[in-house]
Design a protein around this motif. Structure first.
Motif, PDB file in Angstrom:
ATOM      1  N   HIS A 171      19.191 -38.149  44.203  1.00 35.15           N
ATOM      2  CA  HIS A 171      18.514 -39.239  44.920  1.00 35.15           C
ATOM      3  C   HIS A 171      19.435 -40.441  44.977  1.00 35.15           C
ATOM      4  N   HIS A 172      20.155 -40.649  43.875  1.00 33.29           N
ATOM      5  CA  HIS A 172      21.039 -41.799  43.752  1.00 33.29           C
ATOM      6  C   HIS A 172      22.473 -41.370  44.051  1.00 33.29           C
ATOM      7  N   ALA A 173      23.042 -42.022  45.071  1.00 35.22           N
ATOM      8  CA  ALA A 173      24.297 -41.567  45.663  1.00 35.22           C
ATOM      9  C   ALA A 173      25.394 -41.336  44.632  1.00 35.22           C
ATOM     10  N   TRP A 230      27.841 -46.954  44.740  1.00 35.05           N
ATOM     11  CA  TRP A 230      26.693 -47.098  45.630  1.00 35.05           C
ATOM     12  C   TRP A 230      25.537 -46.211  45.156  1.00 35.05           C
ATOM     13  N   ARG A 231      24.323 -46.762  45.192  1.00 33.47           N
ATOM     14  CA  ARG A 231      23.168 -46.048  44.643  1.00 33.47           C
ATOM     15  C   ARG A 231      22.169 -45.607  45.717  1.00 33.47           C
ATOM     16  N   LYS A 232      21.948 -46.466  46.715  1.00 32.71           N
ATOM     17  CA  LYS A 232      20.816 -46.275  47.645  1.00 32.71           C
ATOM     18  C   LYS A 232      21.221 -45.390  48.822  1.00 32.71           C
ATOM     19  N   TYR A 298      17.108 -34.174  38.926  1.00 32.17           N
ATOM     20  CA  TYR A 298      18.252 -34.573  38.108  1.00 32.17           C
ATOM     21  C   TYR A 298      18.790 -35.954  38.487  1.00 32.17           C
ATOM     22  N   HIS A 299      19.029 -36.758  37.466  1.00 32.77           N
ATOM     23  CA  HIS A 299      19.689 -38.057  37.579  1.00 32.77           C
ATOM     24  C   HIS A 299      20.715 -38.138  36.457  1.00 32.77           C
ATOM     25  N   SER A 300      21.530 -39.220  36.474  1.00 33.62           N
ATOM     26  CA  SER A 300      22.423 -39.447  35.345  1.00 33.62           C
ATOM     27  C   SER A 300      22.506 -40.954  35.095  1.00 33.62           C
TER      28      SER A 300
END
Ligand SMILES: [Zn+2]
Length: 474
Positions: A171-173, A230-232, A298-300
Motif C-alpha cells: 500500500h505504501h510505495a 515516497w509513501r502515498k 504486508y507493511h514494513s
C-alpha cells in the motif's frame, strides 16, 4: 531518574527544503517510552516508519525536520530519552541502489508483473493472473496503471464457492520488502504444491489464495524514479499537493481515529472522501466479491502484528485475538493495535467479515535485498502455512438460496449473540455463501433480504454439522 535529550538537527536546518526533500531520521529511544513517543509523534502527523527492537531506534520519515525538532523539545520537557542519531536525505531508489551496488535488488512494478506472468506460465493449472481494474470494471490509477492479482487454486480462472485467503503488499510505495513478501509467498506455495506437500495440495483443492503484491503501482514507480521515501499514491490533490495515503482511505470508519490527516501534503492524508482512490476501490470490490476468510496485508517495518480496532467495540474479540496471539507467536512478532482507522484490515473485517491482520515485516527501512532474503523472508514464509491451517479449523458455512429459483442470494446475516456496534455487515457472497469462524456453541442466526421473509435458525459451531442451507421465501 534524570533523562536527557540531544537534538542534532542544526546541520540540516540551514538546508533549503524543497517540497520533495524527505529525511529519514533515526531516533534512539528508551525502550520503556517507545509507545509514548510513537503516540505523541503520530498525533502530530509524523509517520513512524518502524521501530528496531534490536537497536532501540525509531525510524521517522519527514519533510518537516523543523517541526520534528519542535516536538523533540516538547518531549524533552517530559523527560523522555530521545536522541536523533542519523539523518539521511532522499533520492531516487534507482540512484541509491546503484551506489549500494547489490547484485540482487528489489523489483519495480514492471519486474513484479513479469514475475507474476512467469508464475502463471509455469503453473497454468493452478495460477491465473487477473488485471483487477479491467476484471472489476474500474478505471486505472492516475498514471494509467492497474493492480494485478494471481489466484492460486484448482480452476484458477473461476471464483468458486470455497474458502479464500488474500495476501496483499505495498500500500505504501516505499515499503519495498512487501511486494516481495507476497511474490515469494506465491512462489513458495506453488513450489511446495508441485513437490507434493500434502498441506499445500489439500489447500489448492479446498480453497483459493489471491496474491496482490502491489496495491500502489504509481507510488512504486515514483520511488524508483524520484524519491525512495515516497509513501502515498500519486493523486493530484485540490490544494496542489500530491498523494493520498491508501491505507487511510478505506471507507469503514474512515478518519474516525488514530494517525490520519485532512491535510493534502501530509504523508498520512486520508483523501478527500472515503474510498476516493481507484486503488482502494479495486481492493474493496475484490473483497466484496471474494469475502475472504483471512487477509494478510504486508507493511514494513517493526516485526509486529497489527489488529483492529484502533477505536470502537470489537464484538468478536475472542476469536480474533486468539488467532492474533497464535500468529504473533508462530512468526515471533510483537503485537500492536491499528495505527489508524481507514486501514484495509479494519475495513475488510468490518464490511466483509475477513479476519485480517497488518504485518510490519523486518526491523528497518529498506534494508539490503540480502537482509530481506536472509532475515525477513524466513519469518514471512511461516505466515501463509499458518493461515492455511486456520482454514481447516471449523467454520460454519451458511448458504442462502431463493426457494423458488434456487438462485444464490446476497442476504444479510446477523447473530443475536454477536453484538456488533460499529455498523459491521455480514453479507453472503455471489454463491450465497458466508463462512463464519465462531467460538464453539449455539447461536441464533437471522437471515434477511429485501422482498423476502426473514428466516431464523439456530446454528451450532464446533459440532458435527457445519453446513447450513437456507431457502428464503418471498
Ligand atoms: Zn506501511
Amino acid at each position: 531518574m534524570s533523562k536527557y535529550i540531544h537534538i542534532l538537527l542544526a546541520a540540516i536546518l540551514f538546508v533549503t527544503i524543497s517540497a520533495e526533500q524527505y529525511y529519514l531520521v533515526t531516533v534512539k529511544v528508551d525502550d520503556s517510552s517507545v509507545q509514548e513517543i510513537r503516540d505523541h509523534l503520530e498525533s502530530k502527523g509524523f509517520d513512524i516508519s518502524g521501530y528496531n527492537k534490536e537497536t532501540n531506534r525509531l525510524e521517522i520519515i519527514t519533510d518537516t525536520p523543523r517541526f520534528l525538532e519542535k516536538e523533540c523539545s516538547i518531549l524533552q520537557k517530559r523527560n523522555i530519552l530521545f536522541e536523533i542519531d542519523e539523518i539521511v536525505s532522499s533520492e531516487s531508489y534507482e540512484s541509491y541502489s546503484n551506489k549500494r551496488d547489490n547484485a540482487e535488488d528489489y523489483y519495480g512494478p514492471e519486474q513484479t508483473l513479469n514475475e507474476l506472468q512467469q508464475l502463471e506460465k509455469t503453473y497454468p493449472k493452478w495460477a491465473k493472473l487477473f488485471n483487477l481494474n479491467e476484471w472489476l470494471g474500474l478505471g486505472s490509477t492516475v498514471e494509467g496503471r492497474s493492480l494485478y492479482a494471481l489466484q492460486v487454486s484448482l480452476n484458477p480462472d473461476l471464483v468458486e464457492d470455497e474458502a479464500k485467503i488474500v495476501i496483499i503488499g505495498q500500500h505504501h510505495a516505499r515499503e519495498l520488502m512487501t511486494h516481495h513478501a507476497v511474490l515469494d509467498s506465491a512462489k513458495d506455495y506453488l513450489k511446495r504444491a508441485q513437490q507434493g506437500d500434502a498441506k499445500f495440495l489439500s489447500a489448492l483443492e479446498n480453497s483459493a489464495v489471491w496474491f496482490v503484491p502491489v496495491v500502489n503501482p504509481d507510488g512504486l514507480a515514483y520511488v524508483f524514479s524520484n524519491n525512495r521515501m515516497w509513501r502515498k499514491n500519486r493523486a493530484r490533490n485540490n490544494d496542489g499537493s500530491q498523494g493520498v495515503d491508501l491505507n487511510r482511505n478505506y471507507s469503514f470508519k474512515w478518519g474516525a481515529c488514530g494517525s490520519n490527516s485532512s491535510n493534502g501534503s501530509s504523508d498520512i492524508f486520508k483523501g478527500p472522501s472515503p474510498q476516493s482512490e481507484s486503488e482502494v476501490k479495486v481492493m474493496d470490490r475484490l473483497n466484496a466479491k471474494l469475502q475472504a476468510q483471512y487477509i494478510i496485508s504486508y507493511h514494513s517495518s517493526g516485526d509486529e502484528v497489527l489488529y483492529p480496532y484502533r477505536c470502537g467495540f470489537m464484538a468478536e474479540a475472542n476469536v480474533y485475538n486468539d488467532i492474533r496471539d497464535r500468529l504473533a507467536n508462530h512468526v515471533g512478532f510483537g503485537k500492536r493495535v491499528a495505527s489508524s482507522s481507514g486501514e484495509d484490515f479494519e475495513h475488510h473485517y468490518g464490511l466483509y467479515g475477513s479476519i485480517s491482520f497488518l504485518l510490519e515485516i523486518g526491523s528497518s527501512f529498506q534494508p539490503s535485498f540480502s537482509t530481506y532474503e536472509n532475515r525477513v523472508w524466513p519469518s514471512v514464509q511461516k505466515v501463509l502455512p499458518f493461515m492455511l491451517d486456520e482454514l481447516t479449523k471449523p467454520h460454519v458455512h451458511i448458504k442462502v438460496l431463493d426457494k423458488d429459483t434456487g438462485k444464490p442470494l446476497a442476504a444479510s446475516l446477523s447473530i443475536t449473540e454477536i453484538n456488533f456496534k460499529e455498523q459491521e455487515q455480514r453479507i453472503a457472497d455471489e454463491h450465497g455463501s458466508y463462512r463464519w469462524r465462531l467460538v464453539p456453541g449455539k447461536y441464533n442466526l437471522s437471515i434477511k433480504m429485501a422482498k423476502y421473509k426473514e428466516h431464523k435458525i439456530i446454528i451450532q459451531a464446533g459440532g458435527q454439522k457445519s453446513n447450513y442451507f437456507v431457502e428464503l421465501e418471498k
